[in-house]
Design an enzyme around this catalytic site. Structure first.
Site, short mmCIF file in Angstrom:
data_model
loop_
_atom_site.label_atom_id
_atom_site.label_comp_id
_atom_site.label_asym_id
_atom_site.label_seq_id
_atom_site.Cartn_x
_atom_site.Cartn_y
_atom_site.Cartn_z
N TRP A 112 5.14 20.12 -22.51
CA TRP A 112 6.43 20.40 -21.87
C TRP A 112 7.03 21.72 -22.39
O TRP A 112 6.92 21.98 -23.59
CB TRP A 112 7.42 19.26 -22.12
CG TRP A 112 8.78 19.48 -21.52
CD1 TRP A 112 9.06 19.73 -20.22
CD2 TRP A 112 10.04 19.46 -22.20
NE1 TRP A 112 10.42 19.86 -20.04
CE2 TRP A 112 11.04 19.70 -21.24
CE3 TRP A 112 10.41 19.26 -23.53
CZ2 TRP A 112 12.40 19.76 -21.57
CZ3 TRP A 112 11.76 19.30 -23.86
CH2 TRP A 112 12.74 19.55 -22.88
N GLN A 164 6.07 29.15 -21.12
CA GLN A 164 6.34 29.91 -22.35
C GLN A 164 5.09 30.56 -22.93
O GLN A 164 5.18 31.66 -23.48
CB GLN A 164 6.97 28.96 -23.40
CG GLN A 164 7.49 29.64 -24.65
CD GLN A 164 8.06 28.65 -25.65
OE1 GLN A 164 7.84 27.44 -25.54
NE2 GLN A 164 8.77 29.15 -26.64
N ASP A 185 -0.58 14.86 -23.76
CA ASP A 185 0.40 14.39 -22.77
C ASP A 185 0.78 15.49 -21.78
O ASP A 185 0.89 16.66 -22.15
CB ASP A 185 1.65 13.93 -23.51
CG ASP A 185 2.69 13.33 -22.58
OD1 ASP A 185 2.38 12.34 -21.90
OD2 ASP A 185 3.81 13.88 -22.51
N TYR A 200 5.70 19.32 -15.06
CA TYR A 200 5.71 20.41 -16.03
C TYR A 200 5.21 21.71 -15.39
O TYR A 200 4.06 21.79 -14.91
CB TYR A 200 4.86 20.07 -17.26
CG TYR A 200 5.40 18.92 -18.10
CD1 TYR A 200 6.67 18.38 -17.87
CD2 TYR A 200 4.65 18.37 -19.13
CE1 TYR A 200 7.16 17.33 -18.64
CE2 TYR A 200 5.13 17.32 -19.91
CZ TYR A 200 6.40 16.80 -19.64
OH TYR A 200 6.88 15.77 -20.40
N SER A 203 8.83 5.86 -18.66
CA SER A 203 9.46 6.81 -19.58
C SER A 203 10.95 6.79 -19.34
O SER A 203 11.40 6.94 -18.20
CB SER A 203 8.91 8.23 -19.35
OG SER A 203 9.57 9.14 -20.20
N TRP A 257 8.90 11.20 -27.74
CA TRP A 257 8.98 12.65 -27.47
C TRP A 257 10.12 13.34 -28.21
O TRP A 257 11.06 12.69 -28.67
CB TRP A 257 9.05 12.93 -25.98
CG TRP A 257 10.16 12.37 -25.14
CD1 TRP A 257 10.14 11.19 -24.46
CD2 TRP A 257 11.43 12.98 -24.83
NE1 TRP A 257 11.32 11.03 -23.76
CE2 TRP A 257 12.13 12.12 -23.95
CE3 TRP A 257 12.05 14.18 -25.19
CZ2 TRP A 257 13.41 12.40 -23.45
CZ3 TRP A 257 13.31 14.48 -24.69
CH2 TRP A 257 13.98 13.58 -23.83
N ALA A 268 13.42 17.30 -31.95
CA ALA A 268 14.54 17.61 -31.05
C ALA A 268 14.51 19.09 -30.65
O ALA A 268 15.45 19.85 -30.89
CB ALA A 268 15.86 17.19 -31.64
N GLY A 274 5.12 19.14 -29.89
CA GLY A 274 4.98 20.28 -28.99
C GLY A 274 4.95 21.53 -29.85
O GLY A 274 5.44 21.52 -30.99
P1 NDP Z 1 9.64 18.86 -30.36
O1 NDP Z 1 10.99 18.28 -30.48
O2 NDP Z 1 8.71 18.64 -31.50
O3 NDP Z 1 9.82 20.42 -30.05
C1 NDP Z 1 8.70 21.26 -30.02
C2 NDP Z 1 9.15 22.71 -30.15
O4 NDP Z 1 9.74 22.92 -31.44
C3 NDP Z 1 7.98 23.67 -30.07
O5 NDP Z 1 7.60 23.96 -28.76
C4 NDP Z 1 8.51 24.85 -30.86
O6 NDP Z 1 9.40 25.58 -30.01
C5 NDP Z 1 9.29 24.18 -31.97
N1 NDP Z 1 8.45 23.87 -33.14
C6 NDP Z 1 7.45 22.94 -33.23
N2 NDP Z 1 6.92 22.93 -34.45
C7 NDP Z 1 7.58 23.84 -35.18
C8 NDP Z 1 7.46 24.25 -36.52
N3 NDP Z 1 6.57 23.72 -37.35
N4 NDP Z 1 8.32 25.23 -36.95
C9 NDP Z 1 9.23 25.79 -36.13
N5 NDP Z 1 9.38 25.43 -34.83
C10 NDP Z 1 8.56 24.45 -34.35
O7 NDP Z 1 8.87 18.27 -29.11
P2 NDP Z 1 9.01 18.56 -27.52
O8 NDP Z 1 10.42 18.58 -27.11
O9 NDP Z 1 8.16 19.74 -27.20
O10 NDP Z 1 8.34 17.25 -26.96
C11 NDP Z 1 6.97 16.96 -27.28
C12 NDP Z 1 6.27 16.43 -26.05
O11 NDP Z 1 6.89 15.22 -25.63
C13 NDP Z 1 6.32 17.32 -24.80
O12 NDP Z 1 5.36 18.34 -24.83
C14 NDP Z 1 6.02 16.32 -23.72
O13 NDP Z 1 4.64 16.03 -23.68
C15 NDP Z 1 6.77 15.09 -24.22
N6 NDP Z 1 8.11 15.02 -23.60
C16 NDP Z 1 8.35 13.97 -22.74
C17 NDP Z 1 9.56 13.83 -22.10
C18 NDP Z 1 9.78 12.69 -21.17
O14 NDP Z 1 10.78 12.68 -20.45
N7 NDP Z 1 8.90 11.72 -21.12
C19 NDP Z 1 10.66 14.80 -22.31
C20 NDP Z 1 10.34 15.84 -23.27
C21 NDP Z 1 9.11 15.91 -23.89
P3 NDP Z 1 9.66 27.16 -30.15
O15 NDP Z 1 8.59 27.75 -30.99
O16 NDP Z 1 9.66 27.65 -28.76
O17 NDP Z 1 11.02 27.27 -30.75
#
Ligand code: NDP
Length: 335
Positions: A21, A27, A49, A54, A152, A207, A211, A288
């Site tokens: 996502w 991105q 996932d 997406y 979900s 998920w 945050a 993610g």
């Molecule tokens: P997170 O809350 O873990 O956010 C991930 C984001 O945080 C990354 O893309 C990156 O963004 C940043 N990040 C991750 N690791 C690090 C790190 N070590 N240091 C610094 N920044 C970091 O999870 P997501 O919100 O991406 O959700 C995970 C998955 O859950 C999604 O891909 C999807 O598959 C699922 N999902 C499902 C939903 C639903 O409605 N069922 C809704 C949302 C998500 P950046 O580098 O851009 O700042």
């Protein structure tokens, strides 16, 4: 990596998994997506996932291409997609029999696979009779296009109802829900769903464990240029996470949580991910990432869970100050 059963099923999913996502298609390009997925795979992730929504389907196409390019054995992977939003037409959204059957076929084509292991109803559809949705999911599974189905962001009552309808008509019941779960968002997983873990063996694929990055501490000194919350199309997410009194409070708490992470010698991402992993009702934590280095770091959280001793958890709870009181009993009483 450690593997957990997905609810009351025989399917093992990696405790840390990987989703696409925001990142795939919106991105990051194909090469970065490939590097992130291979980093996760090499760390033992088997669950990947996705969703038809997406990047308008582009994310499924990218994931399918990456799996082909990497040459991974299909049976080593647990792939998912989620159906609800695929376009602007009257039948392109929701959980009608038509959209589920057609949506599943279209997703498989985009992902270049004959089946997904898990298929989710991405949101509840209050306009479609639950029996129609359960019958459609049963059909998807009977035709071999998915192995397990789930929901979900459904309520416990909605899941229980789907389960009962399935049992009544001899159809496949839902196995798992995909709820948001993290230090700031915990009521559903820790309270509302509590009866479902025993009653129907519900699994959870949670998920936004970080945050959207807030729990890494990266937003404590402003918004880094290459971060999720700097993206124009995710202005709404920035507003909901940061731009309110509640948002300021969250940042303050992240600052205090960083001290706890320091005390036990781990990073903030590790603290936040290990905290999610510590909950035994979480089958898998979907992570993610926009960079392979993030995946590399996040996967190491699996070895940090034992550092969250009772004392450490107590400190975290006193900072968060949001522990749900007791499981909510949603079942009607007899009187
Ligand atoms: P997170 O809350 O873990 O956010 C991930 C984001 O945080 C990354 O893309 C990156 O963004 C940043 N990040 C991750 N690791 C690090 C790190 N070590 N240091 C610094 N920044 C970091 O999870 P997501 O919100 O991406 O959700 C995970 C998955 O859950 C999604 O891909 C999807 O598959 C699922 N999902 C499902 C939903 C639903 O409605 N069922 C809704 C949302 C998500 P950046 O580098 O851009 O700042």
């Amino acid at each position: 990596m450690k593997y957990r059963y997905l609810g009351r099923s025989g399917l093992k999913v990696s405790a840390l998994s990987f989703g696409s996502w925001v990142t795939f298609g919106d991105q990051v390009d194909q090469q970065v997506a490939y590097d992130c997925m291979t980093e996760a795979y090499d760390a033992g992730v088997n669950f990947f996932d996705n969703a038809e929504a997406y990047a308008g389907g582009e994310s499924e196409i990218m994931m399918g291409n990456i799996i082909k390019k990497a040459g991974w054995k299909r049976s080593d992977l647990v792939l998912s997609t989620k159906l609800f939003w695929s376009g602007d037409g009257p039948n392109d959204t929701g959980l009608s029999y038509k959209h589920i059957i057609e949506g599943a076929d279209a997703a498989l084509k985009r992902m270049k696979t004959d089946y997904v292991d898990l298929i989710f109803c991405h949101r509840p559809d209050i306009h479609t009779p639950i029996e129609e949705t359960v019958r459609a999911m049963d059909q998807v599974i009977r035709s071999g296009k998915a192995f397990y189905w789930g929901t979900s962001e459904w309520s416990a009552v909605q899941i229980q109802k789907a389960y009962q309808v399935a049992r009544e008509y001899g159809l496949r019941p839902p196995l798992m829900d995909q709820p948001q779960y993290n230090m700031f968002h915990r009521d559903k997983v820790e309270s509302e769903f509590q009866p479902l873990y025993d009653d129907i063996g519900l699994g959870t694929t949670i998920w936004s464990p970080l945050a959207s990055g807030l729990l890494t501490g990266k937003y404590n000194d402003g918004i880094p240029e290459d971060s999720r919350l700097s993206m124009d199309q995710y202005e709404w997410l920035k507003e909901s996470l940061l731009d309110s009194e509640e948002g300021k409070e969250r940042l303050r708490k992240v600052g205090e949580l960083a001290d706890v992470a320091d005390e036990i010698g781990i990073s903030m991402p590790h603290l936040a991910l290990a905290w999610c992993l510590k909950n035994e009702n979480v089958s898998t934590v979907i992570t993610g990432a926009s960079k392979p280095e993030q995946v590399q770091e996040n996967m190491k959280a699996i070895d940090k869970v034992n550092l969250l001793t009772d004392d450490v958890i107590e400190k975290i709870e006193s900072i968060l100050d949001n522990k749900p009181d007791k499981p909510q009993d949603f079942r009607p009483s007899d009187d």
